[in-house]
Design an enzyme around this catalytic site. Structure first.
Site, PDB file in Angstrom:
ATOM      1  N   CYS A 118      40.171  37.474  74.296  1.00 32.69           N
ATOM      2  CA  CYS A 118      40.521  38.236  73.815  1.00 32.69           C
ATOM      3  C   CYS A 118      41.518  38.830  73.962  1.00 32.69           C
ATOM      4  CB  CYS A 118      39.451  39.724  73.376  1.00 32.69           C
ATOM      5  SG  CYS A 118      37.892  39.432  72.488  1.00 32.69           S
ATOM      6  N   HIS A 251      43.869  44.969  70.135  1.00 35.88           N
ATOM      7  CA  HIS A 251      42.789  44.087  69.676  1.00 35.88           C
ATOM      8  C   HIS A 251      41.629  44.844  69.461  1.00 35.88           C
ATOM      9  CE1 HIS A 251      39.138  41.386  70.646  1.00 35.88           C
ATOM     10  NE2 HIS A 251      39.073  42.570  70.721  1.00 35.88           N
ATOM     11  N   ASN A 281      34.915  41.481  65.707  1.00 34.20           N
ATOM     12  CA  ASN A 281      35.972  41.796  66.979  1.00 34.20           C
ATOM     13  C   ASN A 281      36.578  39.566  66.607  1.00 34.20           C
ATOM     14  OD1 ASN A 281      36.819  40.634  69.026  1.00 34.20           O
ATOM     15  ND2 ASN A 281      35.653  41.532  70.647  1.00 34.20           N
TER      16      ASN A 281
HETATM   17  N1  ACO Z   1      20.691  46.656  66.426  1.00 41.44           N
HETATM   18  C1  ACO Z   1      19.953  47.162  67.275  1.00 41.44           C
HETATM   19  N2  ACO Z   1      19.240  47.306  68.156  1.00 41.44           N
HETATM   20  C2  ACO Z   1      20.290  46.746  69.480  1.00 41.44           C
HETATM   21  C3  ACO Z   1      20.835  46.009  68.664  1.00 41.44           C
HETATM   22  C4  ACO Z   1      21.345  45.877  67.440  1.00 41.44           C
HETATM   23  N3  ACO Z   1      22.632  44.526  67.904  1.00 41.44           N
HETATM   24  N4  ACO Z   1      21.645  45.414  70.288  1.00 41.44           N
HETATM   25  C5  ACO Z   1      20.537  46.045  70.906  1.00 41.44           C
HETATM   26  N5  ACO Z   1      19.817  46.966  70.879  1.00 41.44           N
HETATM   27  C6  ACO Z   1      19.116  48.033  70.924  1.00 41.44           C
HETATM   28  C7  ACO Z   1      18.922  47.095  72.547  1.00 41.44           C
HETATM   29  O1  ACO Z   1      17.757  46.805  72.903  1.00 41.44           O
HETATM   30  C8  ACO Z   1      18.788  48.485  73.137  1.00 41.44           C
HETATM   31  O2  ACO Z   1      17.028  49.108  73.164  1.00 41.44           O
HETATM   32  P1  ACO Z   1      16.660  49.935  73.666  1.00 41.44           P
HETATM   33  O3  ACO Z   1      16.706  51.167  74.443  1.00 41.44           O
HETATM   34  O4  ACO Z   1      15.169  49.783  73.187  1.00 41.44           O
HETATM   35  O5  ACO Z   1      16.009  48.757  75.538  1.00 41.44           O
HETATM   36  C9  ACO Z   1      19.299  49.592  72.335  1.00 41.44           C
HETATM   37  O6  ACO Z   1      19.379  49.270  71.346  1.00 41.44           O
HETATM   38  C10 ACO Z   1      20.765  50.367  73.514  1.00 41.44           C
HETATM   39  O7  ACO Z   1      20.987  49.216  73.712  1.00 41.44           O
HETATM   40  P2  ACO Z   1      22.703  48.976  74.590  1.00 41.44           P
HETATM   41  O8  ACO Z   1      23.111  47.910  74.933  1.00 41.44           O
HETATM   42  O9  ACO Z   1      22.308  49.697  76.088  1.00 41.44           O
HETATM   43  O10 ACO Z   1      23.142  49.655  73.467  1.00 41.44           O
HETATM   44  P3  ACO Z   1      24.690  50.491  73.749  1.00 41.44           P
HETATM   45  O11 ACO Z   1      24.833  52.096  72.936  1.00 41.44           O
HETATM   46  O12 ACO Z   1      25.681  49.762  74.628  1.00 41.44           O
HETATM   47  O13 ACO Z   1      25.399  49.556  72.648  1.00 41.44           O
HETATM   48  C11 ACO Z   1      27.706  47.764  72.179  1.00 41.44           C
HETATM   49  C12 ACO Z   1      25.896  48.010  72.744  1.00 41.44           C
HETATM   50  C13 ACO Z   1      28.023  48.351  71.338  1.00 41.44           C
HETATM   51  C14 ACO Z   1      27.973  46.406  72.527  1.00 41.44           C
HETATM   52  C15 ACO Z   1      28.449  48.100  73.407  1.00 41.44           C
HETATM   53  O14 ACO Z   1      28.164  48.588  74.638  1.00 41.44           O
HETATM   54  C16 ACO Z   1      29.915  48.542  73.284  1.00 41.44           C
HETATM   55  O15 ACO Z   1      30.751  48.353  72.872  1.00 41.44           O
HETATM   56  N6  ACO Z   1      30.473  47.694  74.503  1.00 41.44           N
HETATM   57  C17 ACO Z   1      31.646  47.526  74.705  1.00 41.44           C
HETATM   58  C18 ACO Z   1      31.913  45.718  74.294  1.00 41.44           C
HETATM   59  C19 ACO Z   1      32.667  45.384  73.607  1.00 41.44           C
HETATM   60  O16 ACO Z   1      33.395  45.342  72.001  1.00 41.44           O
HETATM   61  N7  ACO Z   1      32.391  44.308  73.599  1.00 41.44           N
HETATM   62  C20 ACO Z   1      33.138  42.946  72.587  1.00 41.44           C
HETATM   63  C21 ACO Z   1      33.712  42.473  73.240  1.00 41.44           C
HETATM   64  S1  ACO Z   1      34.427  42.463  74.342  1.00 41.44           S
HETATM   65  C22 ACO Z   1      35.627  42.828  74.147  1.00 41.44           C
HETATM   66  O17 ACO Z   1      36.563  42.174  73.230  1.00 41.44           O
HETATM   67  C23 ACO Z   1      36.905  44.414  74.078  1.00 41.44           C
END
Ligand code: ACO
Length: 324
Positions: A118, A251, A281
């Site tokens: 990215c 980004h 993204n």
């Molecule tokens: N829909 C519904 N529920 C979901 C989904 C979905 N698409 N995905 C995960 N869940 C559930 C999980 O199973 C989990 O359930 P549980 O608590 O029953 O086990 C719950 O939601 C929480 O999951 P987490 O992965 O802990 O969710 P989090 O609050 O961390 O959010 C996210 C996930 C949005 C990816 C967050 O971690 C984030 O923003 N990370 C940054 C990473 C990013 O943006 N990456 C992009 C690529 S890297 C870059 O470009 C910088």
């Protein structure tokens, strides 16, 4: 003493695939156990564009490049180099950049791809600037183009909802005045964090699966810290503060990360270019796509100071400051 070579940004372009997939489509048509509410509140994403069979990394890159050339009024035959930032080349080789040369009818100059996930566009911008400042090229197309939809594990709801496809391009030319154009670029990588965001399987080996894998929370934690450092570095190198920035073109990974960076710089929301809501993204394509949109709709104007920052798999990260 002769004047240093300075690099200005003279053209912008972008391409988004025809097919739009909303969050509701993912739940209803794709059968993914998710909801618009979950995706929107955590990421700010509402929809993404997904490439069809005839929309490849090279074809999208070439279209974005054509637009950047048109914008600048430059013919492809005048371009010295094409740099394509991509993590999703159509083939292991030839590079996407040389395929773009062919699409544009270029029979001279050179092209190569840059792999920095990215952060790829910032890496390509830095590389192009260095090539130009060392006198090896005067006009360079810098492109980010990605078909992440082909890397996603569509059974993994924690990653497949986050990404989209597209391409963005800029044309760089020498001849900027003092204090204009690319003012600085800062690049970083740290391979020790390779396991929190990566593609599994072996490159070019069709018998192994190749899917994006991510520890979302870990990436989030690193993003906030590392992007802050890269932004501080950019401002300090130019004797500037957050108040001097007219536009942040970050980004587009996640609205929460973008808002965190804007808060750090005390930038109001209307000074931040956001496309993640409509594009999701698009990895290396996200910054040039956002810049293309903001230049064409008249928000970003000549003389504006634009800050770019990105973090991606590797981890890789970096920043760039440009006076338009
Ligand atoms: N829909 C519904 N529920 C979901 C989904 C979905 N698409 N995905 C995960 N869940 C559930 C999980 O199973 C989990 O359930 P549980 O608590 O029953 O086990 C719950 O939601 C929480 O999951 P987490 O992965 O802990 O969710 P989090 O609050 O961390 O959010 C996210 C996930 C949005 C990816 C967050 O971690 C984030 O923003 N990370 C940054 C990473 C990013 O943006 N990456 C992009 C690529 S890297 C870059 O470009 C910088």
């Amino acid at each position: 003493m002769s004047d240093p070579i300075r690099v200005r940004l003279t053209g912008v372009g972008g391409y988004l695939p025809r097919d739009v997939v909303t969050n509701d489509d993912l739940a209803r048509k794709f059968g993914i156990e998710t909801s618009d509410e979950w995706i929107r509140t955590r990421t700010g994403i509402g929809q993404r564009h997904i490439a069809s069979g005839d929309e490849t990394t090279a074809s999208m890159a070439a279209e974005a490049a054509r637009q950047a050339l048109d914008y600048a009024g430059v013919d492809a035959s005048q371009v010295d180099a094409v740099l394509v930032a991509t993590a999703t080349p159509d083939q292991v080789f030839p590079a996407v950049a040389v395929q773009v040369q062919a699409c544009l009818g270029m029979t001279a100059g050179f092209g190569f791809d840059i792999s920095a996930a990215c952060s790829g566009f910032v890496y390509a911008l830095a590389t192009a600037t260095a090539l130009m400042q060392s006198g090896q090229a005067n006009k360079v197309l810098v492109i980010g183009s990605e078909v992440f939809s082909r890397l996603l594990d569509w059974t993994d709801r924690s990653t497949c909802v986050l990404f989209g496809d597209g391409a963005g391009a800029v044309l760089l030319e020498t001849g900027a005045g003092e204090g204009e154009g690319v003012l600085s670029t800062h690049l970083h990588s740290d391979g020790r964090t390779g396991d929190i965001l990566y593609v599994d399987g072996a490159a070019g080996c069709p018998s192994t699966s190749q899917h994006l894998r991510m520890q979302g929370r870990e990436v989030f934690r690193h993003a906030v810290v590392k992007l802050s450092q890269a932004v501080d570095e950019a401002l300090e190198a130019n004797g500037l503060t957050g108040q001097d920035i007219q536009w942040m073109v970050p980004h587009q990974a996640n609205l929460r990360i973008i808002e965190g960076m804007a808060k750090k710089l005390a930038l109001p929301a209307d000074r931040v270019v956001v496309t993640v809501d409509r594009h999701a993204n698009t990895s290396a394509a996200s910054i040039p796509l956002a810049l293309n949109e903001a230049v064409r709709d008249g928000r970003v104007r000549k003389g504006d100071l634009v800050l770019m920052e990105a973090l991606g798999g590797g981890l890789t990260w970096g920043s760039a400051l440009i006076r338009m």
